[in-house]
Design a protein around this motif. Structure first.
Motif, short mmCIF file in Angstrom:
data_model
loop_
_atom_site.label_atom_id
_atom_site.label_comp_id
_atom_site.label_asym_id
_atom_site.label_seq_id
_atom_site.Cartn_x
_atom_site.Cartn_y
_atom_site.Cartn_z
N LEU A 1 45.68 49.50 48.20
CA LEU A 1 44.18 50.35 48.47
C LEU A 1 43.36 49.78 48.07
N VAL A 2 43.64 50.18 46.12
CA VAL A 2 42.67 49.96 45.28
C VAL A 2 41.87 48.82 45.35
N MET A 3 43.20 47.28 44.69
CA MET A 3 42.59 46.56 44.70
C MET A 3 41.82 45.81 46.06
N LEU A 4 42.25 46.05 47.21
CA LEU A 4 41.39 45.99 48.26
C LEU A 4 39.51 46.06 48.48
N LEU A 5 40.06 47.77 47.85
CA LEU A 5 38.45 48.28 47.94
C LEU A 5 37.30 47.79 46.60
N LEU A 6 38.31 47.58 45.49
CA LEU A 6 37.54 46.44 44.22
C LEU A 6 37.20 44.86 44.88
N ASP A 7 38.13 44.39 45.91
CA ASP A 7 37.72 42.93 46.03
C ASP A 7 36.73 42.98 47.20
N ARG A 8 36.31 44.01 47.97
CA ARG A 8 35.36 44.10 49.65
C ARG A 8 33.94 44.90 47.91
N ASN A 9 33.97 45.81 47.45
CA ASN A 9 32.64 45.79 46.76
C ASN A 9 32.48 45.86 45.40
N PHE A 10 33.63 44.77 44.54
CA PHE A 10 32.88 44.77 43.61
C PHE A 10 33.13 42.98 43.17
N ALA A 11 33.27 42.78 44.46
CA ALA A 11 33.76 40.82 44.03
C ALA A 11 34.90 40.70 43.74
N THR A 12 35.67 41.14 43.24
CA THR A 12 37.15 40.69 42.58
C THR A 12 38.07 40.00 43.30
N THR A 13 39.22 39.38 42.63
CA THR A 13 39.57 38.79 43.89
C THR A 13 40.71 38.44 43.83
N PHE A 14 41.64 39.57 43.53
CA PHE A 14 42.38 40.05 44.33
C PHE A 14 43.46 39.00 45.31
N PHE A 15 42.98 39.31 46.12
CA PHE A 15 43.68 38.32 47.21
C PHE A 15 43.13 37.59 48.09
N THR A 16 41.42 36.70 47.01
CA THR A 16 41.33 35.86 47.76
C THR A 16 42.27 34.68 48.20
N ALA A 17 42.09 33.19 48.28
CA ALA A 17 42.52 32.81 48.67
C ALA A 17 42.73 31.85 47.33
N ASP A 18 41.35 31.58 46.27
CA ASP A 18 41.51 31.33 44.89
C ASP A 18 41.73 31.82 43.77
N GLY A 19 42.00 33.35 43.87
CA GLY A 19 42.90 34.58 43.60
C GLY A 19 44.43 34.68 43.30
N GLY A 20 44.37 36.11 43.92
CA GLY A 20 45.69 36.13 44.18
C GLY A 20 46.27 35.29 44.80
N GLY A 21 45.93 35.46 46.44
CA GLY A 21 45.86 35.02 47.41
C GLY A 21 46.73 35.57 48.40
N THR A 22 46.65 36.27 49.90
CA THR A 22 46.47 36.31 50.61
C THR A 22 48.77 37.50 50.78
N ILE A 23 48.90 36.17 50.56
CA ILE A 23 50.79 36.95 50.67
C ILE A 23 50.69 37.59 49.46
N LEU A 24 49.82 37.71 48.00
CA LEU A 24 50.77 38.89 47.07
C LEU A 24 49.83 39.82 47.85
N TYR A 25 49.12 40.33 48.00
CA TYR A 25 48.83 41.74 49.50
C TYR A 25 49.90 42.11 50.44
N GLN A 26 50.68 41.21 51.02
CA GLN A 26 52.27 41.34 51.63
C GLN A 26 53.05 41.61 51.47
N HIS A 27 53.10 41.09 49.64
CA HIS A 27 54.45 41.42 49.12
C HIS A 27 54.40 42.94 48.71
#
Lengths: 95, 610
Positions: B288-314
């Motif tokens: 959840l915190v990573m999602l919030l950071l991706d949303r509000n601070f432009a981190t790339t934990f779950f973007t396609a060229d970052g950690g990827g969406t499958i990372l979130y699913q795992h």
């Protein structure tokens, strides 16, 4: 009013009644699947096979399939219950 | 207005608020929860120890309490409110699904400030899922465990009573945040209730606007989702604090007579559940915190060229699958506890039920990727997860087998709690067996994201978990209130719930076979299935949902009215002594009744069970 149920049922009568109800329901469910599968605009499945035996997808055939399949599977489990219940120290049913 | 005017206004407001506090503090003659003693200023606690000897009366009692029983009641009331919210959401959704096109939600969306009917449907879907799992499911189980575990293990209270209170008081703000989008939407076009679904998969959960499309800048994002993520994080922290408390309590606070060999089955399931919470909820919090950071601070934990969406699913499902067992193990404990009492005997194979509880707890961490079979993950990984998913059916089947054998050699009394126990076993078999098929990769690839999946897990969540909750509520209603509920209404509640559950969710299983995809507000454009037939099944499912609604209204009425004016019960309202299946919590109740009598409490129409 308090919830006192003085009637006591022998446990195995209740279990067998539930078994029969479930097998009957499996028949209803089988029939529903038999109606559903061949519907034209759907997946349009007309034939089914089980262990090499081919049969047409009709409500009756699928109802029979459901009753036999569930009846045998749960029946085996029920026999297993009957078997292990001989080793049950806590039994309160002497019958 | 000049500045002095504002100061005067502020001072007046402060005086007014002070007056409100004074009024509340003095409202001592508010109806106080005193089930056993007569009217007065609360119950004198018998248990010594850390001292809540006398509680304040009125609303302050509930705001300040650290008594595990009071906190249990708070959890229960909170969970019922959440159950109503989630229930109303689903009734609107099921009404929408009567017809293939969009209609009811379109009309409602204008009134609720949501941009379209489809968006409102998605928001309700999200809210229903999150509410039922995190705001109803987990708290209602915490209600049982808070009230009962200290009684069952002969402890004075929980190990950390104040942490217990803090854990509960995090939940109401959590709910306000999770539902926040609904409250704000009428006033701002740029904010809508979150439509990210309960699984909150990126990229959607990271990029959605209030209108449902993808945002081009961070400023366009729907803030409703941020509120929901923050609220969810709070409830996760709350659950973790509760879990630590239960582990500490069961390990260190057991009475001198309660060794590990004497620990009851319900406490075993709570202990296992708490361990699961401890190891899985931190994962949810991190995601959840990573999602919030991706949303509000432009981190790339779950973007396609970052950690990827499958990372979130795992990450999500490493939490999400144990969550299923977090929700189902305590209900299994309730069934294992209550069902033998009305079979007039002890549970068959107690040890094996405990072993299977522990086995489920361990295995539940090795099945998460079965939610991801169709995402294109490595087939070798899929095969191993299929094997473990099939294997976890074994301990569940062992439990079912033991419940049936317990009944087989028992003498059964068909009281309302027992009916719900039997209903649990039946529905759990259907929910479990449909799940075994889903565990198989080829079957899952066909049925993934269809209503079959929805039918399967609702058989477990509504058909089993909620049934066990009702069994527990009826069984312990006299313990908590000192009164008996109305039997005819309770029986009506059971039969309507049983019929409604099976009508709704079996129709969903058939719809899945017919190819109806899940999560859609409309089905007029689908090409995979026969629309006429699917509509018929949707109508049946909606009829079932309304039957469930009527049943739960009956239940609520019964609970409230019986709490207010039900007949008082004697020390052994279930005649457990007759069969020699007494248990510690009813001994406590008996002591409590006697104490209340010597204290001068009224016993006007005390009714012993005949």
């Amino acid at each position: 009013m308090t919830e006192t149920v003085s009637d006591r049922f022998r446990g195995r009568r209740i279990v067998v009644a539930i078994y029969l109800a479930v097998v009957a329901l499996a028949g209803v469910f089988g029939a529903s699947v038999g109606v559903l599968l061949p519907v034209k605009s759907g997946r349009d499945i007309q034939q089914a096979s089980f262990a090499g035996a081919e049969f047409a997808v009709t409500p009756l055939n699928f109802a029979i399939y459901g009753v036999v399949m569930v009846g045998v599977t749960l029946g085996v489990l029920l026999l297993a219950v009957r078997f292990v219940s001989r080793f049950d120290d806590g039994s309160v049913d002497e019958g | 207005m000049d500045i002095s005017g504002q100061i005067v206004l502020t001072a007046l407001m402060a005086v007014f608020l002070f007056g409100v506090v004074l009024f509340l503090a003095r409202a001592a003659d508010w109806r106080t929860y005193t089930p056993l003693a007569g009217a007065g200023s609360g119950i004198v606690s018998r248990e010594g120890g850390y001292g809540h000897a006398e509680k304040p009366a009125g609303i302050f009692r509930w705001l300040t309490t650290v008594d595990h029983k009071d906190i249990g009641i708070l959890y229960g009331v909170y969970a019922v409110l959440a159950f109503a919210w989630g229930g109303i959401a689903v009734i609107i959704m099921r009404t929408e699904l009567i017809t293939p096109g969009i209609d009811v939600t379109e009309t409602l969306s204008t009134a609720m400030g949501v941009s379209s009917g489809q968006n409102l449907y998605n928001a309700l879907l999200t809210s229903h899922g999150i509410t039922m799992l995190f705001l109803f499911g987990t708290p209602i189980l915490a209600a049982f465990s808070n009230y009962l575990v200290p009684l069952l293990i002969d402890a004075d209270d929980m190990a950390f009573p104040r942490i217990n209170a803090i854990a509960f008081w995090m939940l109401p703000p959590g709910a306000v945040l999770i539902w926040g989008g609904f409250f704000i939407a009428p006033f701002f076009d740029s904010i809508a209730p979150s439509m990210a679904s309960w699984t909150m998969y990126p990229p959607q959960s990271v990029s959605q606007t209030a209108q449902g499309g993808a945002a081009s800048t961070i400023a366009d994002l729907n803030a409703g989702t941020d509120l929901m993520l923050l609220g969810l994080h709070l409830t996760g922290v709350s659950a973790t604090m509760g879990a630590i408390n239960f582990i500490a309590t069961i390990f260190t606070e057991r009475g001198p007579d309660v060794g590990w060999d004497k620990l009851d089955i319900f406490s075993w399931t709570i202990l296992t559940q708490s361990a699961l919470i401890l190891f899985s909820f931190p994962l949810l919090g991190s995601a959840l915190v990573m999602l919030l950071l991706d949303r509000n601070f432009a981190t790339t934990f779950f973007t396609a060229d970052g950690g990827g969406t499958i990372l979130y699913q795992h990450l999500f499902w490493f939490f999400g699958h144990p969550e299923v067992y977090i929700l189902v193990l305590p209900p299994m404990g309730i069934i294992s506890y209550v069902l033998p009492r009305f079979s007039g005997r002890k549970l068959f194979g107690f040890k094996f039920v405990v072993y299977s509880t522990l086995a489920i707890g361990v295995l539940s961490f090795g099945v998460w990727a079965h939610h991801m079979f169709s995402t294109g993950i490595d087939p070798r990984i899929r095969a191993s997860f299929m094997a473990v998913s099939l294997a976890i059916a074994i301990p569940s089947a062992v439990k079912t087998f033991n419940w049936i054998t317990t009944m087989w050699n028992g003498k059964i009394r068909l009281t309302t709690p027992m009916l719900f126990c039997i209903g649990f076993v039946g529905n759990f078999i259907i929910g479990g067996v449909t799940g075994v098929f889903l565990a198989s990769i080829p079957v899952d690839l066909i049925l993934h994201d269809t209503y079959y999946v929805v039918g399967h897990f609702h058989y477990v969540i509504m058909g089993a978990i909620a049934f066990a909750v009702f069994a527990g509520v009826y069984y312990w209603f006299p313990l908590v209130t000192g009164r008996m509920y109305q039997v005819t209404l309770a029986k009506a509640h059971f039969w309507l719930t049983m019929v409604g559950t099976n009508l709704t969710f079996f129709a969903m299983i058939l719809m899945g076979y017919a190819g109806m995809p899940r999560r859609y507000a409309t089905y007029n454009l689908i090409t995979v299935g026969p629309i006429d037939f699917i509509q018929l099944l949707h109508v049946l499912a909606t009829v079932g949902a309304f039957i469930l609604l009527v049943a739960q209204i009956i239940w609520l009425w019964n609970m409230v009215q019986s709490y207010l004016e039900g007949p008082r019960v004697g020390p052994d309202p279930w005649n457990l002594e007759e069969d020699g299946v007494e248990s510690r919590e009813w001994d406590w109740f008996d002591d409590r009744l006697e104490t209340a009598l010597t204290d001068g409490g009224e016993a006007e129409d005390a009714e012993t069970d005949a």
